[in-house]
Design a protein around this motif. Structure first.
Motif, PDB file in Angstrom:
ATOM      1  N   LEU A 184     -31.159  23.089   7.523  1.00 34.00           N
ATOM      2  CA  LEU A 184     -30.031  23.070   6.195  1.00 34.00           C
ATOM      3  C   LEU A 184     -29.052  22.262   6.527  1.00 34.00           C
ATOM      4  CD1 LEU A 184     -29.289  24.156   3.519  1.00 34.00           C
ATOM      5  CD2 LEU A 184     -28.343  26.256   4.368  1.00 34.00           C
ATOM      6  N   ILE A 185     -28.598  22.558   7.843  1.00 32.00           N
ATOM      7  CA  ILE A 185     -27.379  21.448   7.996  1.00 32.00           C
ATOM      8  C   ILE A 185     -27.816  20.885   9.396  1.00 32.00           C
ATOM      9  CG2 ILE A 185     -24.718  21.670   8.629  1.00 32.00           C
ATOM     10  CD1 ILE A 185     -24.527  23.798   6.978  1.00 32.00           C
ATOM     11  N   PRO A 186     -28.070  19.608   9.365  1.00 28.40           N
ATOM     12  CA  PRO A 186     -28.418  18.918  10.295  1.00 28.40           C
ATOM     13  C   PRO A 186     -27.220  18.620  11.468  1.00 28.40           C
ATOM     14  CG  PRO A 186     -28.436  17.420   8.686  1.00 28.40           C
ATOM     15  CD  PRO A 186     -28.189  18.677   8.264  1.00 28.40           C
ATOM     16  N   ALA A 187     -27.549  18.365  12.796  1.00 28.37           N
ATOM     17  CA  ALA A 187     -26.705  18.305  13.823  1.00 28.37           C
ATOM     18  C   ALA A 187     -25.967  16.866  13.456  1.00 28.37           C
ATOM     19  CB  ALA A 187     -27.172  18.312  15.051  1.00 28.37           C
ATOM     20  N   LYS A 188     -26.739  15.934  13.369  1.00 25.04           N
ATOM     21  CA  LYS A 188     -26.546  14.444  13.323  1.00 25.04           C
ATOM     22  C   LYS A 188     -26.964  13.862  11.968  1.00 25.04           C
ATOM     23  CE  LYS A 188     -26.301  13.417  18.119  1.00 25.04           C
ATOM     24  NZ  LYS A 188     -26.657  12.835  19.421  1.00 25.04           N
ATOM     25  N   LEU A 189     -26.151  12.884  11.499  1.00 25.42           N
ATOM     26  CA  LEU A 189     -26.607  12.299  10.016  1.00 25.42           C
ATOM     27  C   LEU A 189     -26.989  10.880  10.303  1.00 25.42           C
ATOM     28  CD1 LEU A 189     -24.095  13.750   7.749  1.00 25.42           C
ATOM     29  CD2 LEU A 189     -26.337  14.882   8.208  1.00 25.42           C
ATOM     30  N   THR A 190     -27.715  10.381   9.378  1.00 30.61           N
ATOM     31  CA  THR A 190     -28.136   9.030   9.497  1.00 30.61           C
ATOM     32  C   THR A 190     -28.726   8.244   8.036  1.00 30.61           C
ATOM     33  OG1 THR A 190     -29.449   7.287  10.514  1.00 30.61           O
ATOM     34  CG2 THR A 190     -30.418   9.540  10.154  1.00 30.61           C
ATOM     35  N   LEU A 191     -28.703   7.208   7.802  1.00 28.18           N
ATOM     36  CA  LEU A 191     -29.209   6.619   6.531  1.00 28.18           C
ATOM     37  C   LEU A 191     -30.602   5.884   6.954  1.00 28.18           C
ATOM     38  CD1 LEU A 191     -26.119   5.065   5.186  1.00 28.18           C
ATOM     39  CD2 LEU A 191     -27.237   7.181   4.466  1.00 28.18           C
ATOM     40  N   GLU A 192     -31.261   6.362   8.201  1.00 30.55           N
ATOM     41  CA  GLU A 192     -32.369   5.284   8.389  1.00 30.55           C
ATOM     42  C   GLU A 192     -33.638   5.658   7.330  1.00 30.55           C
ATOM     43  OE1 GLU A 192     -35.599   5.549  12.222  1.00 30.55           O
ATOM     44  OE2 GLU A 192     -33.879   6.834  12.096  1.00 30.55           O
TER      45      GLU A 192
END
Length: 276
Positions: free
Chosen positions: A52-60
């Motif tokens: 639900l809530i990821p540890a890290k975010l990316t736009l990949e």
């Protein structure tokens, strides 16, 4: 004093219950959307189940669906097919609904027959349509999808607009006829403006159905030349696992046009649902 206290408690209970139900409804509606949003932004192995809530975010994942995934082609196909089929469905539905409210010879049976066409599951007509369009050379083309989608859009548009045309007083039309207007002029200058909220509602609901149609698109298309967004989203379920990140990103992108359309036309949509 006790009555006043009980009254306060009852009001407080009603407010708390109302807020709780609204919060649960918002969580039910927006929860999956937020999950898709975070899934598309998560930095995880491609086939790992989403958190639900990821540890890290990316736009990949968003970058991949627009470059290697070629999602713009599927969006283009969906926009063209949905736009044309919705426009034709609403125009034909408006004419049919007005005719049925003023000249229905079957005492409601004809309008029920028009809606009963929607009772059939899409797969019931998909195979006959495939055989028909195969003879025309229309397989994997926009026109095959547009014609097929009309079997879904016209009954829904007709049934929605029936309600609005039934609420328009015939006395207004009779007054315009006394002034020398023809039936077409009356329909265009009197009836259509009064039914505009209903037409907007029918157009939006029909567009949502057309945009999300999966079975007909699956049967009638074979390549990205004519395949629509739902087929593209289904492609993330592979034999090696589900590509959660790309699927989440693509789902958010696929929902955006409908959300924008609904937001822009929300006033007419609310007026249409309230029959104003």
């Amino acid at each position: 004093m006790r009555l006043a206290t009980l009254h306060d408690y009852s009001d407080r209970f009603v407010r708390v219950s109302t807020y709780t139900l609204v919060a649960l409804w918002l969580a039910w509606v927006w929860g999956p959307i937020l999950w898709d949003l975070f899934t598309g932004l998560a930095v995880t192995p491609r086939t790992d189940p989403p958190r639900l809530i990821p540890a890290k975010l990316t736009l990949e994942h968003y970058y991949q669906i627009f470059t290697s995934g070629n999602m713009l082609t599927y969006i283009r196909n969906s926009v063209i097919v949905t736009g044309v089929s919705t426009s034709v469905s609403v125009v034909v539905g408006a004419l049919a609904a007005y005719s049925l409210t003023r000249y229905d010879p079957g005492d409601g049976q004809v309008s029920f027959f028009a809606l009963s066409m929607r009772f059939l599951p899409p797969i019931a007509v998909a195979i006959p349509m495939y055989t028909l369009f195969l003879g025309f050379g229309w397989i994997n083309t926009w026109q095959s999808l547009i014609v097929a989608y009309l079997t879904v859009g016209i009954p829904i548009s007709t049934w929605i607009l029936l309600i609005f045309f039934q609420n328009i007083p015939e006395e207004l039309e009779e007054a315009s006829r006394v002034d020398g207007w023809s039936r077409i002029q009356t329909w265009r200058r009197v009836v259509l403006p009064l039914a505009a909220p209903g037409i907007s509602s029918a157009a939006i609901l029909t567009a949502i159905l057309m945009w999300n149609e999966y079975v007909l698109a699956l049967v009638l298309t074979t390549t990205s030349k004519a395949q629509t967004v739902p087929i593209y989203l289904a492609g993330f379920v592979t034999t090696r696992g589900i590509l959660w990140g790309r699927m989440g990103a693509a789902t958010v992108v696929a929902m955006t046009p409908l959300l924008v359309l609904t937001f822009i036309a929300q006033d007419r949509l609310v007026a249409g649902f309230s029959l104003e």
